[in-house]
Design a protein around this motif. Structure first.
Motif, mmCIF file in Angstrom:
data_model
loop_
_atom_site.group_PDB
_atom_site.id
_atom_site.type_symbol
_atom_site.label_atom_id
_atom_site.label_comp_id
_atom_site.label_asym_id
_atom_site.label_seq_id
_atom_site.Cartn_x
_atom_site.Cartn_y
_atom_site.Cartn_z
ATOM 1 N N ALA A 37 -4.103 18.375 1.602
ATOM 2 C CA ALA A 37 -5.246 19.275 1.436
ATOM 3 C C ALA A 37 -5.978 18.983 0.134
ATOM 4 O O ALA A 37 -7.209 18.990 0.081
ATOM 5 N N ALA A 38 -5.231 18.711 -0.942
ATOM 6 C CA ALA A 38 -5.846 18.431 -2.241
ATOM 7 C C ALA A 38 -6.648 17.138 -2.203
ATOM 8 O O ALA A 38 -7.683 17.016 -2.851
ATOM 9 N N TYR A 90 1.512 28.617 2.005
ATOM 10 C CA TYR A 90 0.299 28.486 2.817
ATOM 11 C C TYR A 90 -0.893 29.116 2.105
ATOM 12 O O TYR A 90 -1.972 28.529 2.022
ATOM 13 N N THR A 91 -0.701 30.309 1.570
ATOM 14 C CA THR A 91 -1.785 31.012 0.883
ATOM 15 C C THR A 91 -2.214 30.261 -0.365
ATOM 16 O O THR A 91 -3.409 30.165 -0.671
ATOM 17 N N PHE A 92 -1.249 29.710 -1.106
ATOM 18 C CA PHE A 92 -1.562 28.953 -2.319
ATOM 19 C C PHE A 92 -2.377 27.714 -1.978
ATOM 20 O O PHE A 92 -3.381 27.406 -2.647
ATOM 21 N N ILE A 93 -1.961 26.981 -0.959
ATOM 22 C CA ILE A 93 -2.685 25.771 -0.565
ATOM 23 C C ILE A 93 -4.121 26.108 -0.190
ATOM 24 O O ILE A 93 -5.074 25.430 -0.604
ATOM 25 N N GLN A 94 -4.288 27.180 0.576
ATOM 26 C CA GLN A 94 -5.614 27.591 0.991
ATOM 27 C C GLN A 94 -6.470 28.018 -0.197
ATOM 28 O O GLN A 94 -7.647 27.665 -0.303
ATOM 29 N N GLU A 95 -5.867 28.758 -1.128
ATOM 30 C CA GLU A 95 -6.603 29.280 -2.276
ATOM 31 C C GLU A 95 -7.017 28.166 -3.229
ATOM 32 O O GLU A 95 -8.141 28.151 -3.754
ATOM 33 N N VAL A 96 -6.136 27.216 -3.467
ATOM 34 C CA VAL A 96 -6.400 26.165 -4.448
ATOM 35 C C VAL A 96 -7.301 25.072 -3.889
ATOM 36 O O VAL A 96 -8.197 24.577 -4.587
ATOM 37 N N THR A 97 -7.065 24.683 -2.644
ATOM 38 C CA THR A 97 -7.803 23.550 -2.085
ATOM 39 C C THR A 97 -8.970 23.960 -1.201
ATOM 40 O O THR A 97 -9.867 23.154 -0.943
ATOM 41 N N SER A 127 -0.113 37.078 -0.969
ATOM 42 C CA SER A 127 -1.406 37.084 -1.644
ATOM 43 C C SER A 127 -1.262 37.518 -3.097
ATOM 44 O O SER A 127 -1.880 36.938 -4.004
ATOM 45 N N ARG A 128 -0.451 38.531 -3.335
ATOM 46 C CA ARG A 128 -0.230 39.008 -4.701
ATOM 47 C C ARG A 128 0.502 37.949 -5.534
ATOM 48 O O ARG A 128 0.159 37.725 -6.705
ATOM 49 N N ALA A 129 1.496 37.306 -4.932
ATOM 50 C CA ALA A 129 2.241 36.269 -5.652
ATOM 51 C C ALA A 129 1.331 35.113 -6.041
ATOM 52 O O ALA A 129 1.411 34.584 -7.158
ATOM 53 N N VAL A 130 0.440 34.721 -5.143
ATOM 54 C CA VAL A 130 -0.478 33.618 -5.434
ATOM 55 C C VAL A 130 -1.472 34.028 -6.515
ATOM 56 O O VAL A 130 -1.766 33.241 -7.434
ATOM 57 N N LYS A 131 -1.990 35.237 -6.435
ATOM 58 C CA LYS A 131 -2.931 35.711 -7.452
ATOM 59 C C LYS A 131 -2.296 35.685 -8.837
ATOM 60 O O LYS A 131 -2.881 35.197 -9.807
#
Length: 416
Positions: A37-38, A90-97, A127-131
């Motif tokens: 993704a990156a 999954y949420t981290f990948i989506q948020e960052v990339t 979502s909270r963990a990624v934020k």
């Protein structure tokens, strides 16, 4: 993509795992998805790679508290710790990339059979963990400074400025401060120890050295860019470790290496010690009558454009090796193989810029049975490259070891 010599662990298990139904239960699969993704959008770096595992560990550990938390203030969610870790990935990948397509199949498999009610709770937790993770990895250290050489009007300055820009002023993950493990400093140039260091690198690290062997030249090339992440993936794959504990291993490893990088950058900017290429060419400035300047001396490999002390490869290699000693100790008969692999064009260009002759390390393999031996080979390689003095290497090794010991003792410890 062209194939180039690039130091990685030769292993196919990651690709095989990606085909299996259990792939989502491995950090390797999520790391691969993140890299894919990156590559299509926002490029990752060491901090963001650490963030992936911080988010995974924190979400899973919040559901199944085994260790001291790294993040606080997460939302409650019951059951499914591995699903929580996967959803955070999954949420981290989506948020960052901005593109989670590469992780979609992993996400679908991870959430299969989980009730909608639990999924909603786990989604809020992820979502909270990624934020919180993104806040952590992007926190800047306003006290950090970078050295900029004093300009002389009209005179060419070969130094790229500001130096060590590859180490932005981030707040350390675990150590108290960037200077908490600052080593004691280089040996005084009027000391016998300095004279010995200078003579060693001049003899073994010069471009036209008659004393450096072909094997030592290969060592200088081989250890310029070792891939410890592939080693971790291989060692983890041999053990029965669930997703939460895999995420913890990678998280701690990346925290250790990232914090060691900050210690290295702090030391370079604090001590501003000259490189062998300058010390040897301008030996007339060291105040030692027995040292003669050698104006045409060049190092075997290109010298990076930042101060010499402390050795970056050594503090990085030692911190990585010590982390693996703690997290994945080798059994008595266990070993791993490091060899060339396929590099990206950007990596290949950097290898070429540093003077690495690709043909010289094609097919080269190194069998490692002892992490300490690996650390020593990395240190020696920087002498053969003509980039560092022995004292800088030894102090970098000690600092990297100390950082690893501190992080392991103070971060994500098992709950009693």
């Amino acid at each position: 993509m062209m194939k180039y010599a690039f130091v990685v662990l030769t292993t196919l298990w990651v690709h095989a795992a990606a085909q299996a139904e259990e792939a989502w239960q491995t950090t390797a699969a999520w790391r691969t998805a993140f890299a894919e993704a990156a590559a299509n959008g926002t490029q990752g770096n060491r901090r963001t790679e650490a963030g992936l595992h911080i988010a995974m560990f924190s979400a899973g550990n919040h559901v199944d508290p085994r260790y001291q938390p790294v993040l606080n203030g997460l939302r409650d969610a019951a059951g499914h710790p591995e699903v929580a870790a996967a959803m955070a990935a999954y949420t981290f990948i989506q948020e960052v990339t901005g593109d989670a397509a590469a992780a979609q199949s992993l996400f679908d498999k991870a959430t299969e059979g989980v009730s909608d009610r639990d999924l909603r709770r786990l989604d809020r937790l992820a979502s909270r963990a990624v934020k919180r993770t993104l806040e952590m990895i992007n926190e800047r250290d306003d006290t950090a400074t970078y050295w900029v050489p004093e300009p002389v009007p009209g005179r060419y300055d070969p130094v790229e400025v500001p130096v060590t820009m590859e180490h932005p002023p981030f707040v350390p993950f675990s150590i108290p401060s960037r200077d908490a493990f600052r080593p004691e400093g280089p040996t005084p140039i009027d000391s016998d120890a300095y004279a010995q260091d200078l003579a060693e690198v001049q003899r073994l690290g010069g471009q036209d050295s008659d004393d450096r062997t072909e094997a030592q030249e290969r060592e200088a090339f081989f250890w310029w860019l070792p891939d410890f992440y592939a080693v971790l993936e291989d060692l983890v794959s041999r053990r029965d470790i669930d997703l939460l504990d895999q995420a913890r291993i990678f998280m701690l490893f990346e925290m250790i290496v990232s914090d060691a990088d900050l210690v290295m950058a702090d030391s370079k900017n604090h001590f501003l010690f000259w490189r062998p290429v300058v010390a040897i060419r301008r030996a007339d400035l060291d105040g030692r009558p027995e040292t003669e300047p050698q104006p045409d001396w060049l190092p075997f490999m290109r010298t990076p454009p930042h101060p010499e002390y402390v050795c970056g490869h050594c503090i990085w290699g030692a911190s990585a090796a010590r982390a693996m000693e703690h997290l994945l100790p080798l059994n008595e008969a266990e070993s791993f193989v490091m060899s060339k692999g396929e590099a990206t064009e950007a990596q290949a260009a950097m290898l070429k810029f540093r003077g690495v002759r690709i043909k010289d390390i094609e097919g080269m393999e190194v069998v490692i049975t002892d992490y300490q031996v690996m650390r020593q080979r990395i240190s020696d390689a920087r002498i053969y490259a003509g980039a560092h003095f022995r004292t800088s290497n030894d102090h970098g090794d000690a600092a990297g070891t100390a950082v690893a010991d501190y992080v392991i003792a103070n971060t994500a410890q098992p709950l009693k």
